[in-house]
Scaffold this motif. Structure first.
Motif, short mmCIF file in Angstrom:
data_model
loop_
_atom_site.label_atom_id
_atom_site.label_comp_id
_atom_site.label_asym_id
_atom_site.label_seq_id
_atom_site.Cartn_x
_atom_site.Cartn_y
_atom_site.Cartn_z
N PRO A 138 75.04 -60.37 33.93
CA PRO A 138 74.54 -61.92 35.34
C PRO A 138 75.41 -62.61 35.18
CG PRO A 138 72.87 -61.51 33.95
CD PRO A 138 73.97 -60.07 33.24
N ARG A 139 76.49 -63.39 34.47
CA ARG A 139 76.71 -64.24 34.89
C ARG A 139 78.36 -63.65 35.73
NH1 ARG A 139 80.51 -67.36 30.10
NH2 ARG A 139 78.17 -68.61 29.66
N ALA A 140 79.13 -62.18 35.24
CA ALA A 140 79.60 -61.60 36.33
C ALA A 140 79.08 -61.17 37.04
CB ALA A 140 80.10 -60.61 35.23
N MET A 141 78.62 -61.36 37.58
CA MET A 141 77.99 -59.94 38.90
C MET A 141 77.67 -62.03 39.82
SD MET A 141 74.82 -58.17 37.98
CE MET A 141 73.92 -57.74 39.60
N ALA A 142 76.76 -62.88 38.97
CA ALA A 142 77.00 -63.85 39.95
C ALA A 142 78.03 -64.71 40.87
CB ALA A 142 75.98 -65.22 38.87
N ARG A 143 78.94 -64.51 39.42
CA ARG A 143 80.25 -65.01 39.87
C ARG A 143 81.19 -64.14 41.20
NH1 ARG A 143 83.13 -66.62 33.85
NH2 ARG A 143 82.27 -68.42 33.96
N ARG A 144 81.04 -63.22 41.08
CA ARG A 144 81.98 -61.99 41.80
C ARG A 144 80.42 -61.97 43.50
NH1 ARG A 144 86.15 -59.40 44.02
NH2 ARG A 144 85.32 -57.87 45.34
N LEU A 145 79.03 -61.83 43.10
CA LEU A 145 78.76 -62.25 44.68
C LEU A 145 78.92 -63.92 45.12
CD1 LEU A 145 74.70 -61.62 44.01
CD2 LEU A 145 76.36 -60.93 46.29
N GLY A 146 78.99 -64.97 44.21
CA GLY A 146 80.12 -66.53 44.73
C GLY A 146 81.14 -66.00 45.34
N VAL A 147 82.35 -65.45 45.01
CA VAL A 147 82.84 -65.05 46.18
C VAL A 147 83.09 -63.98 46.93
CG1 VAL A 147 85.62 -64.18 45.66
CG2 VAL A 147 84.40 -65.57 43.65
N VAL A 148 82.16 -63.30 47.01
CA VAL A 148 81.69 -62.78 48.36
C VAL A 148 81.15 -63.50 49.37
CG1 VAL A 148 80.85 -60.22 49.32
CG2 VAL A 148 82.40 -60.87 47.11
N LEU A 149 79.81 -63.96 48.86
CA LEU A 149 78.89 -65.27 50.00
C LEU A 149 79.71 -66.07 50.65
CD1 LEU A 149 75.68 -63.27 48.42
CD2 LEU A 149 76.75 -62.40 50.42
N HIS A 150 80.59 -67.02 49.94
CA HIS A 150 81.41 -68.05 49.17
C HIS A 150 80.07 -69.23 49.41
CE1 HIS A 150 83.54 -65.51 52.63
NE2 HIS A 150 82.71 -66.02 53.10
N LEU A 151 79.58 -69.06 48.50
CA LEU A 151 78.37 -69.84 47.72
C LEU A 151 78.56 -70.90 46.29
CD1 LEU A 151 75.29 -68.13 48.16
CD2 LEU A 151 76.20 -69.63 49.66
N PRO A 152 78.29 -71.49 46.06
CA PRO A 152 78.62 -72.05 44.44
C PRO A 152 77.46 -71.51 43.56
CG PRO A 152 77.75 -73.89 45.40
CD PRO A 152 77.40 -72.43 46.85
N VAL A 153 78.52 -70.94 42.47
CA VAL A 153 77.59 -70.65 41.28
C VAL A 153 77.64 -71.87 40.08
CG1 VAL A 153 77.86 -68.86 39.30
CG2 VAL A 153 78.33 -68.64 41.59
N GLN A 154 76.24 -71.78 39.78
CA GLN A 154 75.47 -73.04 38.92
C GLN A 154 74.85 -71.63 37.63
OE1 GLN A 154 74.79 -76.18 40.54
NE2 GLN A 154 74.14 -77.59 38.91
N GLU A 155 75.89 -72.15 36.22
CA GLU A 155 74.73 -71.80 34.79
C GLU A 155 73.62 -73.14 34.81
OE1 GLU A 155 77.26 -69.82 32.08
OE2 GLU A 155 78.81 -69.38 34.23
N ALA A 156 73.38 -72.67 35.64
CA ALA A 156 71.53 -74.22 36.25
C ALA A 156 70.57 -73.83 34.63
CB ALA A 156 71.02 -74.32 36.87
#
Ligand SMILES: [Zn+2]
Length: 243
Positions: A138-156
């Motif tokens: 999930p973390r790796a997917m979130a980071r990649r999605l953040g890059v592609v969708l231009h959104l910040p990722v936070q492990e909240a």
């Protein structure tokens, strides 16, 4: 940078490990796997609330059914030394769910947000079920999605206690197992934020809903969940085409 990296680590089809060429389906699957990838795609990707428990979620979507070759690919990504498949699954989510243009070799998918408004304010990965487990897919997917969708990722999110393995539990037990199991890290302010929650799999929706509940309690305005694959019965027509 992406292009140089691709020379050393070419992108590979998560279903068969073949190196991807310019003819890859959705920029993610090789031509040989295109048939199975199409058969196992969840169309439309939005998940029916009737088959899952989405009590705290605004909704959820997933591009693939978790069965056959997709199941093997997810397990290889999670457990058997193919963590880089997370990138392909994230790109597939960007393409199928958010309408990004598929990647060509050496490039990432191209996403234009035509509304000009933020789709979501941030991406949050689902934390692992146990504190000692490495938060992998999930973390790796979130980071990649953040890059592609231009959104910040936070492990909240964190877990408040160790969770039982969900696999053998029915829906009532899953809801019991995950109730109050997630909390937002102290000092995280999510007031008014629209959150995109990312997990590897959605089965009953109990985990994603429990995470959403913690995010909403911390002030989030809305939580939508996406995953690489979903556990649902295959429609009969797709079942019949099984090779
Ligand atoms: Zn393939």
């Amino acid at each position: 940078m992406e292009w140089i990296l691709s020379l050393f680590y070419p992108r590979r089809c998560p279903l068969c490990d073949a190196v991807l060429g310019p003819d890859a389906l959705d920029g993610v699957f090789c031509r040989d796997c295109a048939g199975e990838a199409a058969r196992l795609s969840h169309n439309p990707p939005r998940l029916p609330g009737t088959e899952h428990s989405f009590y705290a979620l605004a909704g959820a979507a997933s591009p693939l059914y978790y069965t056959d070759v997709v199941r093997r690919a997810v397990l290889r990504c999670k457990l058997y030394g193919r963590p880089w498949y997370a990138r392909e699954f994230a790109d597939l989510i960007a393409v199928r769910i958010f309408g990004a243009q598929p990647a060509v070799p050496g490039r990432r998918p191209v996403f234009h947000n035509e509304t000009g408004l933020p789709l979501y304010h941030l991406i949050v990965p689902v934390p692992p079920r146990h504190r000692t487990l490495a938060p992998r897919m999930p973390r790796a997917m979130a980071r990649r999605l953040g890059v592609v969708l231009h959104l910040p990722v936070q492990e909240a999110l964190t877990i408040t206690r160790t969770l039982k393995e969900q696999k053998t539990l029915d829906l009532a037990q899953r809801l019991q197992n995950t109730r109050g199991a997630y909390a937002v890290r102290p000092g995280t302010d999510l007031t008014g934020k629209r959150v995109l929650l990312v997990d590897d799999l959605i089965t009953s929706g109990a985990t994603a809903s429990a995470c959403a509940q913690a995010l909403l309690a911390a002030g989030a305005a809305e939580v939508f969940a996406v995953s690489a694959a979903v556990t649902e019965d295959l429609p009969r027509a797709k079942e019949k085409q099984r090779p």
